[in-house]
Design a protein around this motif. Sequence first.
Motif, PDB file in Angstrom:
ATOM      1  N   ALA A  90     -25.098   7.279  22.558  1.00  0.00           N
ATOM      2  CA  ALA A  90     -24.830   7.283  24.005  1.00  0.00           C
ATOM      3  C   ALA A  90     -23.757   6.261  24.358  1.00  0.00           C
ATOM      4  O   ALA A  90     -22.866   6.538  25.162  1.00  0.00           O
ATOM      5  CB  ALA A  90     -26.119   7.000  24.776  1.00  0.00           C
ATOM      6  N   ASN A  91     -23.819   5.095  23.738  1.00  0.00           N
ATOM      7  CA  ASN A  91     -22.805   4.071  23.983  1.00  0.00           C
ATOM      8  C   ASN A  91     -21.431   4.485  23.468  1.00  0.00           C
ATOM      9  O   ASN A  91     -20.418   3.976  23.925  1.00  0.00           O
ATOM     10  CB  ASN A  91     -23.221   2.741  23.352  1.00  0.00           C
ATOM     11  N   PHE A 113     -35.357   6.798  29.560  1.00  0.00           N
ATOM     12  CA  PHE A 113     -35.628   5.747  30.539  1.00  0.00           C
ATOM     13  C   PHE A 113     -36.369   6.277  31.759  1.00  0.00           C
ATOM     14  O   PHE A 113     -37.184   5.563  32.338  1.00  0.00           O
ATOM     15  CB  PHE A 113     -34.346   5.024  30.943  1.00  0.00           C
ATOM     16  N   VAL A 133     -38.735   3.892  24.526  1.00  0.00           N
ATOM     17  CA  VAL A 133     -38.216   2.592  24.924  1.00  0.00           C
ATOM     18  C   VAL A 133     -39.378   1.621  25.039  1.00  0.00           C
ATOM     19  O   VAL A 133     -40.467   1.983  25.467  1.00  0.00           O
ATOM     20  CB  VAL A 133     -37.430   2.671  26.260  1.00  0.00           C
ATOM     21  N   ALA A 189     -34.748   6.183  18.903  1.00  0.00           N
ATOM     22  CA  ALA A 189     -34.248   5.696  20.190  1.00  0.00           C
ATOM     23  C   ALA A 189     -32.999   4.846  19.990  1.00  0.00           C
ATOM     24  O   ALA A 189     -32.024   4.981  20.731  1.00  0.00           O
ATOM     25  CB  ALA A 189     -35.336   4.904  20.917  1.00  0.00           C
ATOM     26  N   ALA A 190     -33.022   3.980  18.979  1.00  0.00           N
ATOM     27  CA  ALA A 190     -31.854   3.140  18.697  1.00  0.00           C
ATOM     28  C   ALA A 190     -30.648   3.989  18.306  1.00  0.00           C
ATOM     29  O   ALA A 190     -29.519   3.727  18.729  1.00  0.00           O
ATOM     30  CB  ALA A 190     -32.181   2.144  17.591  1.00  0.00           C
ATOM     31  N   MET A 239     -29.268   5.624  21.430  1.00  0.00           N
ATOM     32  CA  MET A 239     -28.537   4.667  22.266  1.00  0.00           C
ATOM     33  C   MET A 239     -27.170   4.326  21.672  1.00  0.00           C
ATOM     34  O   MET A 239     -26.200   4.162  22.411  1.00  0.00           O
ATOM     35  CB  MET A 239     -29.359   3.395  22.478  1.00  0.00           C
ATOM     36  N   ARG A 240     -27.089   4.234  20.340  1.00  0.00           N
ATOM     37  CA  ARG A 240     -25.776   4.003  19.716  1.00  0.00           C
ATOM     38  C   ARG A 240     -24.834   5.162  20.026  1.00  0.00           C
ATOM     39  O   ARG A 240     -23.668   4.962  20.364  1.00  0.00           O
ATOM     40  CB  ARG A 240     -25.926   3.822  18.203  1.00  0.00           C
ATOM     41  N   TRP A 242     -27.579   6.183  32.700  1.00  0.00           N
ATOM     42  CA  TRP A 242     -27.250   7.186  31.672  1.00  0.00           C
ATOM     43  C   TRP A 242     -27.023   8.560  32.280  1.00  0.00           C
ATOM     44  O   TRP A 242     -26.158   9.310  31.818  1.00  0.00           O
ATOM     45  CB  TRP A 242     -28.323   7.217  30.586  1.00  0.00           C
ATOM     46  N   GLN A 283     -26.418  10.744  25.934  1.00  0.00           N
ATOM     47  CA  GLN A 283     -26.571  10.145  27.258  1.00  0.00           C
ATOM     48  C   GLN A 283     -27.645  10.871  28.064  1.00  0.00           C
ATOM     49  O   GLN A 283     -28.425  10.243  28.780  1.00  0.00           O
ATOM     50  CB  GLN A 283     -25.241  10.139  28.001  1.00  0.00           C
ATOM     51  N   GLY A 342     -30.846   9.733  26.671  1.00  0.00           N
ATOM     52  CA  GLY A 342     -31.086   8.374  27.155  1.00  0.00           C
ATOM     53  C   GLY A 342     -31.594   8.367  28.584  1.00  0.00           C
ATOM     54  O   GLY A 342     -32.503   7.604  28.932  1.00  0.00           O
ATOM     55  N   ARG A 386     -31.964   2.210  34.823  1.00  0.00           N
ATOM     56  CA  ARG A 386     -31.376   2.538  33.518  1.00  0.00           C
ATOM     57  C   ARG A 386     -31.247   4.047  33.362  1.00  0.00           C
ATOM     58  O   ARG A 386     -30.275   4.537  32.796  1.00  0.00           O
ATOM     59  CB  ARG A 386     -32.222   1.973  32.370  1.00  0.00           C
TER      60      ARG A 386
END
Length: 106
Positions: free
Chosen positions: A24-25, A39, A45, A17-18, A21-22, A57, A32, A35, A53
């Motif tokens: 996606a950011n 959510f 999560v 998940a981390a 998210m990295r 995304w 995305q 993500g 959230r």
Amino acid sequence: MLARPRQETRAVDPAQAAQVMRAANAENMPAQVIGCNMFAYGAGVTQCSGSSRAAEWCTKAAEQGNPTSATMLGELYIQARQARTMRKFKWLLCAVRMETGAKARV
């Protein structure tokens, strides 16, 4: 009602998940989309932030031209009943335009 997430979206460990998210950011559209699903369905999560959230995304992926995210975003707006009627259907119409090859206006 939102479609059930694909199997790989439902079984996400915190490290994955981390990583998602990295990515996606970093504007990675597939991340995305994942993500958005994470959510929306509380997969991978620690705290489900509700649809806000997921909508965040989905919006980012839809703005990059992903019709699945545009559809899901429209469904989130319809379910949440948080927006005016025109805004609820904006993303669904945008998704139809994307899938038919018509120019999508966001």
